[in-house]
Scaffold this active site. Structure first.
Site, PDB file in Angstrom:
ATOM      1  N   ASP A 105       0.850  -1.178   0.000  1.00  0.00           N
ATOM      2  CA  ASP A 105       0.000   0.000   0.000  1.00  0.00           C
ATOM      3  C   ASP A 105       0.902   1.250   0.000  1.00  0.00           C
ATOM      4  O   ASP A 105       1.782   1.365  -0.844  1.00  0.00           O
ATOM      5  CB  ASP A 105      -0.970  -0.069   1.200  1.00  0.00           C
ATOM      6  CG  ASP A 105      -1.975   1.064   1.264  1.00  0.00           C
ATOM      7  OD1 ASP A 105      -2.972   1.023   0.513  1.00  0.00           O
ATOM      8  OD2 ASP A 105      -1.770   1.998   2.062  1.00  0.00           O
ATOM      9  N   TYR A 154     -12.576   8.245  -2.155  1.00  0.00           N
ATOM     10  CA  TYR A 154     -11.988   8.378  -0.811  1.00  0.00           C
ATOM     11  C   TYR A 154     -10.753   9.272  -0.793  1.00  0.00           C
ATOM     12  O   TYR A 154     -10.551  10.051   0.154  1.00  0.00           O
ATOM     13  CB  TYR A 154     -11.709   6.999  -0.194  1.00  0.00           C
ATOM     14  CG  TYR A 154     -10.449   6.294  -0.637  1.00  0.00           C
ATOM     15  CD1 TYR A 154      -9.303   6.297   0.153  1.00  0.00           C
ATOM     16  CD2 TYR A 154     -10.394   5.604  -1.854  1.00  0.00           C
ATOM     17  CE1 TYR A 154      -8.145   5.640  -0.239  1.00  0.00           C
ATOM     18  CE2 TYR A 154      -9.247   4.946  -2.255  1.00  0.00           C
ATOM     19  CZ  TYR A 154      -8.123   4.970  -1.456  1.00  0.00           C
ATOM     20  OH  TYR A 154      -6.981   4.325  -1.858  1.00  0.00           O
ATOM     21  N   TYR A 238      -1.943  11.281   1.935  1.00  0.00           N
ATOM     22  CA  TYR A 238      -2.831  11.598   0.807  1.00  0.00           C
ATOM     23  C   TYR A 238      -2.894  13.107   0.581  1.00  0.00           C
ATOM     24  O   TYR A 238      -2.944  13.574  -0.556  1.00  0.00           O
ATOM     25  CB  TYR A 238      -4.245  11.067   1.079  1.00  0.00           C
ATOM     26  CG  TYR A 238      -4.328   9.573   1.250  1.00  0.00           C
ATOM     27  CD1 TYR A 238      -4.535   8.729   0.155  1.00  0.00           C
ATOM     28  CD2 TYR A 238      -4.209   8.984   2.514  1.00  0.00           C
ATOM     29  CE1 TYR A 238      -4.631   7.353   0.314  1.00  0.00           C
ATOM     30  CE2 TYR A 238      -4.288   7.606   2.678  1.00  0.00           C
ATOM     31  CZ  TYR A 238      -4.500   6.796   1.581  1.00  0.00           C
ATOM     32  OH  TYR A 238      -4.582   5.430   1.732  1.00  0.00           O
ATOM     33  N   HIS A 303      -7.134  -6.453  -0.824  1.00  0.00           N
ATOM     34  CA  HIS A 303      -6.024  -5.519  -0.640  1.00  0.00           C
ATOM     35  C   HIS A 303      -5.026  -5.938   0.445  1.00  0.00           C
ATOM     36  O   HIS A 303      -3.821  -5.771   0.287  1.00  0.00           O
ATOM     37  CB  HIS A 303      -6.607  -4.139  -0.308  1.00  0.00           C
ATOM     38  CG  HIS A 303      -5.600  -3.058  -0.174  1.00  0.00           C
ATOM     39  ND1 HIS A 303      -4.766  -2.671  -1.205  1.00  0.00           N
ATOM     40  CD2 HIS A 303      -5.282  -2.258   0.885  1.00  0.00           C
ATOM     41  CE1 HIS A 303      -3.991  -1.678  -0.795  1.00  0.00           C
ATOM     42  NE2 HIS A 303      -4.274  -1.415   0.470  1.00  0.00           N
TER      43      HIS A 303
END
Length: 324
Positions: A105, A154, A238, A303
């Site tokens: 990730d 998201y 992010y 995931h």
């Protein structure tokens, strides 16, 4: 857990929490969101038992690692977080020692950029879930996803400081959040529509945990995030995507020159993002990562497959790094 040692190391102004076990060639395991060193619990034990020194930090802004300016997302760019990994390696390796790197990730993003920025420090890399993200002249990932999916995706919802954290706090406990996130299996785009929570599991619906995830696991994640003051540290990665894009434009067209294996899951939402499958399977990634030796798509897993199918994941990793 079974002999895992925990220590704190001064790295770039952080007090970085590190879990480690074993002796031998060093394997650096880098976690993603919303995770911790604990995501690698199965790998740490396995690699220590197979003659390696397994090291897994809590990243900047996560878990027991302290000192990160969590209210300033500009301090969570690719150069910052790769710099943390270099600082950690400086502290725990001998001069000139190269290490194996395994990322999942966000940890995979960090691992790719560690290999791009500092190939002199990496023997070989196995990256899980997230493919290499080359610098894109058409815009940063946030802008590209906004064009593709709109404002409810998201990653777009994560952009405004404090907003998504306040929303999650109203909707569910830390433990409910972790259960819902870790059990996500829809490979399609993940949307957080305002006030609705997870589309696969509304806020008031309890989660039935799969066999690979225990109440103890989710309690540990939840307690660590709560002690750290919430999810802001992790969400900052992010929020810094646009700045990371600005700061890495000098690497436009640069190649990742480290021997690499890429492993993803058939139901992994990162593999199903726009253009990723084609990029991975039609030779695009091989052009950007010339030493990419193998691509594996694990069947029937989502995931978090390093936790869902640890034995299979461990085999994919060790089969590759044993060559070096």
């Amino acid at each position: 857990m079974e002999g895992i040692q925990h220590k704190f190391i001064n790295v770039n102004g952080l007090n970085m929490h590190v879990a480690e076990k074993g002796e031998g060639p060093l394997v650096l395991f880098i976690h993603g969101f919303p995770e911790l060193w604990y995501s690698w619990r199965h790998q740490i034990l396995y690699f220590a038992d197979h003659g390696y020194r397994a090291v897994a930090p809590d990243l900047r802004g996560f878990g027991q690692t302290t000192g990160a300016p969590v209210h300033d997302h500009t301090k969570f760019t690719f150069p910052h977080v790769v710099g943390d990994m270099i600082g950690l390696l400086d502290a725990i390796t001998k001069e000139g020692e190269k290490v194996f790197v395994v990322g999942h990730d966000w940890g995979a993003v960090i691992a790719w950029y560690l290999c791009l920025f500092r190939p002199d420090r990496v023997k070989a890399s196995v990256n899980l879930s997230v493919a290499f993200l080359p610098w894109n002249p058409n815009g940063d990932l946030v802008e590209l996803l906004r064009r593709e999916y709109g404002d409810d995706h998201y990653i777009i919802r994560f952009q405004k400081p404090g907003e998504i954290e306040a929303e999650f706090a109203k909707l569910m406990s830390y433990e409910a959040f972790m259960k819902k996130f870790l059990t996500l299996r829809d490979p399609g785009p993940l949307y957080f529509r305002k006030g609705k929570g997870f589309p696969h599991s509304p806020p008031d619906v309890p989660v039935t945990l799969p066999p690979w995830l225990s109440e103890e696991d989710t309690e540990y994640y939840a307690s660590q995030h709560e002690k750290a003051g919430g999810f802001t540290g992790g969400i900052n990665y992010y929020r810094a995507l646009h700045l990371s894009w600005e700061l890495t434009s000098a690497w436009r067209g640069a190649k990742v020159m480290v021997p690499t294996k890429y492993v993803t899951g058939e139901l992994d939402l990162a593999y199903h993002m726009p253009g990723v499958k084609e990029y991975v399977n039609s030779g695009g990634m091989k052009k950007d990562v010339p030493l990419l030796e193998e691509v594996v798509v694990m069947e029937g897993v989502a995931h978090f497959f390093n936790q869902e199918k640890p034995d299979e994941t461990n085999k994919h990793i060790i089969d590759f790094i044993q060559k070096f």
